[in-house]
Scaffold this motif. Structure first.
Motif, short mmCIF file in Angstrom:
data_model
loop_
_atom_site.label_atom_id
_atom_site.label_comp_id
_atom_site.label_asym_id
_atom_site.label_seq_id
_atom_site.Cartn_x
_atom_site.Cartn_y
_atom_site.Cartn_z
N ASP A 42 9.44 2.33 0.15
CA ASP A 42 10.42 1.55 -0.62
C ASP A 42 11.67 2.40 -0.79
O ASP A 42 11.72 3.55 -0.35
N ILE A 43 12.67 1.83 -1.42
CA ILE A 43 13.95 2.50 -1.58
C ILE A 43 13.87 3.48 -2.75
O ILE A 43 13.03 3.33 -3.65
N PRO A 44 14.74 4.50 -2.78
CA PRO A 44 14.65 5.53 -3.83
C PRO A 44 14.60 5.00 -5.27
O PRO A 44 13.80 5.51 -6.07
N PRO A 45 15.40 3.98 -5.64
CA PRO A 45 15.31 3.52 -7.03
C PRO A 45 13.96 2.94 -7.43
O PRO A 45 13.67 2.78 -8.63
N MET A 46 13.12 2.61 -6.44
CA MET A 46 11.82 2.00 -6.74
C MET A 46 10.67 3.00 -6.73
O MET A 46 9.51 2.62 -6.88
N MET A 47 10.96 4.28 -6.59
CA MET A 47 9.89 5.27 -6.48
C MET A 47 9.04 5.36 -7.76
O MET A 47 7.83 5.59 -7.69
N GLY A 48 9.66 5.17 -8.91
CA GLY A 48 8.89 5.19 -10.15
C GLY A 48 7.90 4.05 -10.23
O GLY A 48 6.72 4.24 -10.57
N VAL A 49 8.36 2.86 -9.88
CA VAL A 49 7.47 1.69 -9.85
C VAL A 49 6.37 1.90 -8.82
O VAL A 49 5.20 1.59 -9.06
N LEU A 50 6.76 2.44 -7.65
CA LEU A 50 5.78 2.64 -6.59
C LEU A 50 4.69 3.61 -7.02
O LEU A 50 3.53 3.45 -6.65
N GLN A 51 5.05 4.61 -7.82
CA GLN A 51 4.03 5.55 -8.30
C GLN A 51 3.01 4.82 -9.17
O GLN A 51 1.81 5.14 -9.14
N GLY A 52 3.47 3.82 -9.92
CA GLY A 52 2.53 3.02 -10.70
C GLY A 52 1.58 2.23 -9.81
O GLY A 52 0.39 2.10 -10.12
N VAL A 53 2.08 1.72 -8.69
CA VAL A 53 1.23 1.01 -7.73
C VAL A 53 0.18 1.96 -7.15
O VAL A 53 -1.00 1.61 -7.01
N VAL A 54 0.62 3.19 -6.84
CA VAL A 54 -0.32 4.20 -6.32
C VAL A 54 -1.42 4.47 -7.34
O VAL A 54 -2.61 4.54 -6.98
N MET A 55 -1.05 4.62 -8.60
CA MET A 55 -2.05 4.86 -9.64
C MET A 55 -3.06 3.72 -9.71
O MET A 55 -4.27 3.93 -9.86
N GLU A 56 -2.57 2.50 -9.59
CA GLU A 56 -3.49 1.35 -9.63
C GLU A 56 -4.44 1.34 -8.44
O GLU A 56 -5.62 1.03 -8.59
N LEU A 57 -3.92 1.67 -7.26
CA LEU A 57 -4.79 1.75 -6.09
C LEU A 57 -5.86 2.82 -6.29
O LEU A 57 -7.04 2.62 -5.95
N VAL A 68 -3.21 7.60 0.21
CA VAL A 68 -2.05 6.77 -0.09
C VAL A 68 -0.82 7.67 -0.09
O VAL A 68 -0.78 8.68 -0.79
N ILE A 69 0.17 7.30 0.71
CA ILE A 69 1.40 8.10 0.85
C ILE A 69 2.58 7.25 0.41
O ILE A 69 3.05 6.38 1.16
N PRO A 70 3.10 7.44 -0.81
CA PRO A 70 4.32 6.74 -1.23
C PRO A 70 5.54 7.52 -0.77
O PRO A 70 5.59 8.75 -0.89
N THR A 71 6.54 6.83 -0.24
CA THR A 71 7.70 7.53 0.30
C THR A 71 8.92 6.63 0.37
O THR A 71 8.80 5.41 0.46
N ASP A 72 10.10 7.26 0.36
CA ASP A 72 11.33 6.53 0.66
C ASP A 72 11.90 6.98 2.00
O ASP A 72 13.05 6.68 2.33
N SER A 73 11.09 7.69 2.78
CA SER A 73 11.50 8.21 4.08
C SER A 73 10.87 7.39 5.20
O SER A 73 9.64 7.32 5.30
#
Length: 333
Positions: A42-57, A68-73
């Motif tokens: 996802d895009i950089p401003p969404m990294m905080g939200v994405l971390q929450g998705v990772v925690m739920e997974l 699980v690899i969250p990234t904006d790259s």
């Protein structure tokens, strides 16, 4: 268990991905014995939200999910992936026309095509969900020349699922009892829902659907309802389809990966070879069967004059979208 496969989902902090990721991670798509790693882009401003998705997974404690690899790259997101769900795109909002999406979205899919070309496996299976999906898939393929064009598809399974439900409800049977409803062309209001080759089972007997469906209902209620269903959902929710889109994406990739059932075909937007008079070289929805990870356009089906005239309209729209999208990518618009 099979070796770990790597699956990228773009727009991973968004509402479609929120419904999609659990279905993938628990084995509904690639099989209940297939270990997998999820790459979440996802895009950089969404990294905080994405971390929450990772925690739920993580908190789901899913046995198949190895990493699980969250990234904006995009480099990291597309590295060595076996399958890609390209969900991230500027969403369509109430009052927006599809062409309003083109200028913003084709640049996204140009970048992602280049990243797939550079980092993904050459056997990667790519499903574009973000709209305008057919043209986004074409752009993505164009900028990934080392990957076969047959590996890029766009989703019309949501339209098929919508159509299948409406036919089942009209015939008084379950959706599982209806087969071979077709969506031709573009995932847009010009799409062509078609029941001429559909069949259904009732009381243990298999029948053709069309003799039992009133032509007035088909032409004046069914077809426009399916064509405009996405806009109706937006009007009701003030957001685009999410739960149903995620389910359809899973259906599409599952059938592509694991194969269609004998006697059944599904609708997938794939690179056109000119079948049924569709223009060559655009991403056009056809009835297909799948086996061994490959799709094949079903040939020899009945196409009535009324449907054929509508195919010309959806083909015209796809050609116009292609030309406009390529002009944007080349800096001419």
């Amino acid at each position: 268990m099979a070796d770990v496969i790597r699956v990228v989902v773009t727009g991973a902090a968004g509402q479609i991905a929120y419904s999609l990721l659990y279905q993938i991670a628990k084995g509904d798509v690639f099989g209940h014995n297939q270990k997998l790693a999820l790459h979440l882009l996802d895009i950089p401003p969404m990294m905080g939200v994405l971390q929450g998705v990772v925690m739920e997974l993580q908190d789901c404690a899913l046995p198949l999910l190895q990493e699980v690899i969250p990234t904006d790259s995009v480099d990291m997101a597309f590295k060595d992936v076996d399958a890609a769900f390209l969900v991230g795109a500027m969403p369509r909002r109430e009052g927006m026309e599809r062409k309003d999406l083109l200028a913003a979205n084709v640049k996204i899919f140009k970048d992602q095509g280049e990243a797939l070309d550079k980092y993904a496996k050459k056997s990667v299976k790519v499903l574009v969900v973000g709209n305008p999906a057919n043209t986004n898939a074409l752009v993505c393929s164009h900028y990934a020349p080392s990957i076969p064009k047959e590996n890029f598809t766009a989703m019309t399974r949501l339209d098929q699922n919508r159509a299948q439900y409406q036919v089942a409800a009209k015939l008084g049977v379950g959706v599982i009892d209806v087969r071979n409803v077709i969506i031709w062309g573009n995932h847009s209001a010009t799409q062509v829902p078609d029941v001429a080759n559909a069949s259904y089972t009732k009381n243990g007997e298999s029948k053709r659907a069309l003799p039992d469906l009133d032509n007035n209902w088909v032409n004046n209620e069914f077809v426009p309802l399916v064509q405009k269903r996405g806009a109706a959902v937006i009007a009701a929710r003030k957001l685009s389809s999410a739960m149903s889109a995620a389910k359809a994406a899973c259906d599409h990739m599952r059938d592509w990966w694991q194969g269609t059932q004998s006697g059944s075909f599904v609708s997938m937007a794939v690179i056109s070879d000119g079948s049924y008079g569709a223009p060559k070289g655009v991403i056009f929805s056809f009835p297909v069967t799948t086996s061994g990870g490959q799709w094949t356009i079903v040939q020899g089906l009945t196409v009535g004059d009324q449907v054929r005239s509508k195919l010309e309209l959806t083909a015209k729209e796809l050609l116009e979208e292609r030309d406009e999208a390529m002009a944007v990518c080349e800096g001419k618009l």
